[in-house]
Scaffold this motif. Structure first.
Motif, PDB file in Angstrom:
ATOM      1  N   VAL A 121       0.945  -1.015  -0.160  1.00  0.00           N
ATOM      2  CA  VAL A 121       0.088  -0.063   0.034  1.00  0.00           C
ATOM      3  C   VAL A 121       0.825   1.481  -0.335  1.00  0.00           C
ATOM      4  CG1 VAL A 121      -1.650   1.653   1.316  1.00  0.00           C
ATOM      5  CG2 VAL A 121      -1.822  -1.166   1.200  1.00  0.00           C
ATOM      6  N   ALA A 122       0.578   1.804  -0.528  1.00  0.00           N
ATOM      7  CA  ALA A 122       1.119   2.988  -1.107  1.00  0.00           C
ATOM      8  C   ALA A 122       0.269   5.076  -0.493  1.00  0.00           C
ATOM      9  CB  ALA A 122       2.170   3.492  -2.136  1.00  0.00           C
ATOM     10  N   PHE A 123       0.836   5.336   0.405  1.00  0.00           N
ATOM     11  CA  PHE A 123       0.478   6.885   0.714  1.00  0.00           C
ATOM     12  C   PHE A 123       0.405   7.855   0.237  1.00  0.00           C
ATOM     13  CE2 PHE A 123      -1.439   9.906   3.319  1.00  0.00           C
ATOM     14  CZ  PHE A 123      -2.393  10.596   2.602  1.00  0.00           C
ATOM     15  N   GLY A 124       0.379   8.883  -0.786  1.00  0.00           N
ATOM     16  CA  GLY A 124       1.268   9.562  -1.760  1.00  0.00           C
ATOM     17  C   GLY A 124       0.793  11.388  -1.136  1.00  0.00           C
ATOM     18  N   VAL A 125       1.649  11.836  -0.135  1.00  0.00           N
ATOM     19  CA  VAL A 125       0.627  13.577   0.238  1.00  0.00           C
ATOM     20  C   VAL A 125       1.297  13.989  -0.841  1.00  0.00           C
ATOM     21  CG1 VAL A 125       0.924  14.279   2.396  1.00  0.00           C
ATOM     22  CG2 VAL A 125       1.730  12.305   2.780  1.00  0.00           C
ATOM     23  N   GLY A 126       0.526  15.814  -0.147  1.00  0.00           N
ATOM     24  CA  GLY A 126       0.885  16.586  -1.173  1.00  0.00           C
ATOM     25  C   GLY A 126      -0.730  17.505  -1.362  1.00  0.00           C
ATOM     26  N   THR A 127      -0.137  18.227  -3.131  1.00  0.00           N
ATOM     27  CA  THR A 127      -1.647  18.842  -2.318  1.00  0.00           C
ATOM     28  C   THR A 127      -2.188  17.861  -4.676  1.00  0.00           C
ATOM     29  OG1 THR A 127      -0.811  20.592  -1.935  1.00  0.00           O
ATOM     30  CG2 THR A 127      -2.858  20.564  -3.496  1.00  0.00           C
ATOM     31  N   PRO A 128      -2.889  16.665  -4.470  1.00  0.00           N
ATOM     32  CA  PRO A 128      -3.016  15.887  -5.864  1.00  0.00           C
ATOM     33  C   PRO A 128      -3.123  16.745  -6.670  1.00  0.00           C
ATOM     34  CG  PRO A 128      -3.350  14.723  -4.070  1.00  0.00           C
ATOM     35  CD  PRO A 128      -3.296  15.910  -3.493  1.00  0.00           C
ATOM     36  N   VAL A 129      -3.061  16.682  -8.256  1.00  0.00           N
ATOM     37  CA  VAL A 129      -3.811  16.806  -9.157  1.00  0.00           C
ATOM     38  C   VAL A 129      -5.003  16.541  -8.810  1.00  0.00           C
ATOM     39  CG1 VAL A 129      -3.849  17.547 -11.550  1.00  0.00           C
ATOM     40  CG2 VAL A 129      -2.244  17.860 -10.353  1.00  0.00           C
ATOM     41  N   ARG A 130      -6.490  16.662  -9.007  1.00  0.00           N
ATOM     42  CA  ARG A 130      -7.952  16.260  -9.101  1.00  0.00           C
ATOM     43  C   ARG A 130      -8.433  16.047 -11.017  1.00  0.00           C
ATOM     44  NH1 ARG A 130      -7.808  12.944  -4.473  1.00  0.00           N
ATOM     45  NH2 ARG A 130      -7.148  14.613  -2.844  1.00  0.00           N
ATOM     46  N   HIS A 131      -8.803  14.991 -11.395  1.00  0.00           N
ATOM     47  CA  HIS A 131      -8.665  14.877 -13.014  1.00  0.00           C
ATOM     48  C   HIS A 131     -10.474  14.862 -12.753  1.00  0.00           C
ATOM     49  CE1 HIS A 131      -4.980  13.668 -13.817  1.00  0.00           C
ATOM     50  NE2 HIS A 131      -4.979  12.881 -13.359  1.00  0.00           N
ATOM     51  N   ALA A 132     -11.375  15.773 -13.261  1.00  0.00           N
ATOM     52  CA  ALA A 132     -12.590  15.965 -13.686  1.00  0.00           C
ATOM     53  C   ALA A 132     -13.714  14.597 -13.916  1.00  0.00           C
ATOM     54  CB  ALA A 132     -12.984  16.431 -14.803  1.00  0.00           C
ATOM     55  N   ALA A 133     -14.391  14.113 -13.062  1.00  0.00           N
ATOM     56  CA  ALA A 133     -14.806  12.725 -13.315  1.00  0.00           C
ATOM     57  C   ALA A 133     -15.531  12.600 -14.538  1.00  0.00           C
ATOM     58  CB  ALA A 133     -16.080  12.536 -12.639  1.00  0.00           C
ATOM     59  N   ARG A 134     -15.768  11.203 -15.614  1.00  0.00           N
ATOM     60  CA  ARG A 134     -15.824  11.242 -17.109  1.00  0.00           C
ATOM     61  C   ARG A 134     -17.303  11.013 -17.172  1.00  0.00           C
ATOM     62  NH1 ARG A 134     -12.534   6.011 -19.627  1.00  0.00           N
ATOM     63  NH2 ARG A 134     -10.242   6.907 -19.346  1.00  0.00           N
ATOM     64  N   PRO A 135     -17.687  11.433 -18.376  1.00  0.00           N
ATOM     65  CA  PRO A 135     -18.817  12.047 -17.979  1.00  0.00           C
ATOM     66  C   PRO A 135     -19.361   9.909 -18.428  1.00  0.00           C
ATOM     67  CG  PRO A 135     -18.223  12.801 -20.315  1.00  0.00           C
ATOM     68  CD  PRO A 135     -17.180  12.352 -19.329  1.00  0.00           C
ATOM     69  N   PRO A 136     -20.644  10.138 -17.389  1.00  0.00           N
ATOM     70  CA  PRO A 136     -21.278   8.416 -17.818  1.00  0.00           C
ATOM     71  C   PRO A 136     -21.319   8.480 -19.309  1.00  0.00           C
ATOM     72  CG  PRO A 136     -23.202   9.290 -17.102  1.00  0.00           C
ATOM     73  CD  PRO A 136     -21.827  10.959 -17.194  1.00  0.00           C
ATOM     74  N   ARG A 137     -21.414   7.103 -19.973  1.00  0.00           N
ATOM     75  CA  ARG A 137     -21.672   6.567 -21.020  1.00  0.00           C
ATOM     76  C   ARG A 137     -22.746   6.771 -21.800  1.00  0.00           C
ATOM     77  NH1 ARG A 137     -17.297   0.471 -22.017  1.00  0.00           N
ATOM     78  NH2 ARG A 137     -15.797   2.257 -21.680  1.00  0.00           N
ATOM     79  N   ALA A 138     -22.962   7.368 -23.301  1.00  0.00           N
ATOM     80  CA  ALA A 138     -24.533   7.334 -23.543  1.00  0.00           C
ATOM     81  C   ALA A 138     -25.210   6.167 -23.783  1.00  0.00           C
ATOM     82  CB  ALA A 138     -24.706   8.391 -24.386  1.00  0.00           C
TER      83      ALA A 138
END
Lengths: 138, 82
Positions: A121-138
């Motif tokens: 298990v790894a834990f990365g500390v910092g201010t992670p860049v958040r990616h936008a959620a993918r829109p649900p598939r149509a």
């Protein structure tokens, strides 16, 4: 509360035995640095549990970076030992750059192994860049 | 016509997956889990052995490894002389 990201991975000992079978472990030498090999290849041969734990930890660290479409920079994520024998992560080269880009400043890992698996298990500390959620598939 | 080199790579992958007897040229090797992060390193090693080309891990373009067709194009492309 700490901000960061978690990564986890599992490596079967059997996969490591495949990598060490019938040769000099050439593929493993592309995954483990000289410093890591010194830690997990005593004169008696490869320490299978030690190798499996390191590979799992590298993958767990990489997962904290969440970089799509990139090859895991095996040699740039080193799992070494501190003075107390605990695993420490050293990031160099492309891995260090990917961590900076992801906003991860430091990564801690914990490794466990018991035949037939190693888990990390790894834990990365910092201010992670958040990616936008993918829109649900149509 | 497929090159001997890509046939060698295909055989290497199939050797790891006895449940399979074929891989389509455009099948995504990673999404179908025929190749994972551990075996990716071995795959690169197998391609090097079959092609004679040394592959630098730090400059790898993952797109070149997604399918057998992409691997063939990147590492076994035949030079045709008109």
């Amino acid at each position: 509360m700490l901000d960061g990201r978690v990564g986890i991975d599992l490596v079967p000992f059997g996969r490591v035995r495949q990598l060490t079978a019938g040769g000099d472990g050439a593929a493993l030498r592309r995954m483990l640095s000289e410093a890591e090999i010194a830690l997990c290849r005593p004169e008696s041969g490869w320490d299978i549990a030690g190798v499996a734990g390191r590979l799992a930890a590298k993958e767990a660290v990489f997962k904290t970076l969440r970089v799509p479409g990139q090859v895991l920079p095996w040699l740039g994520i080193e799992i070494l030992k501190d003075g107390g024998g605990w695993p420490v992560v050293r990031l160099t080269g492309r891995a260090a750059q990917l961590a900076r880009d992801a906003g991860i400043e430091q990564v801690d890992v914990s490794i466990t192994h018991d035949e037939p698996f190693a888990v990390a298990v790894a834990f990365g500390v910092g201010t992670p860049v958040r990616h936008a959620a993918r829109p649900p598939r149509a | 016509m497929a090159s001997a080199g890509i046939d060698e790579v295909r055989a290497w992958i199939l050797g790891r997956h006895p449940e399979r007897d074929a891989i389509a040229p455009e099948e995504n090797l990673i999404e179908s889990r025929l190749v994972d992060s551990l075996s990716f390193v071995e795959l690169v090693y197998a391609i090097e052995g079959a092609s004679g080309v040394e592959i630098d891990f730090d400059t790898i373009d993952i797109q070149d490894f997604q399918t057998l067709s992409a691997i063939e194009k990147a590492f076994f492309a035949t030079v045709r002389i008109a």
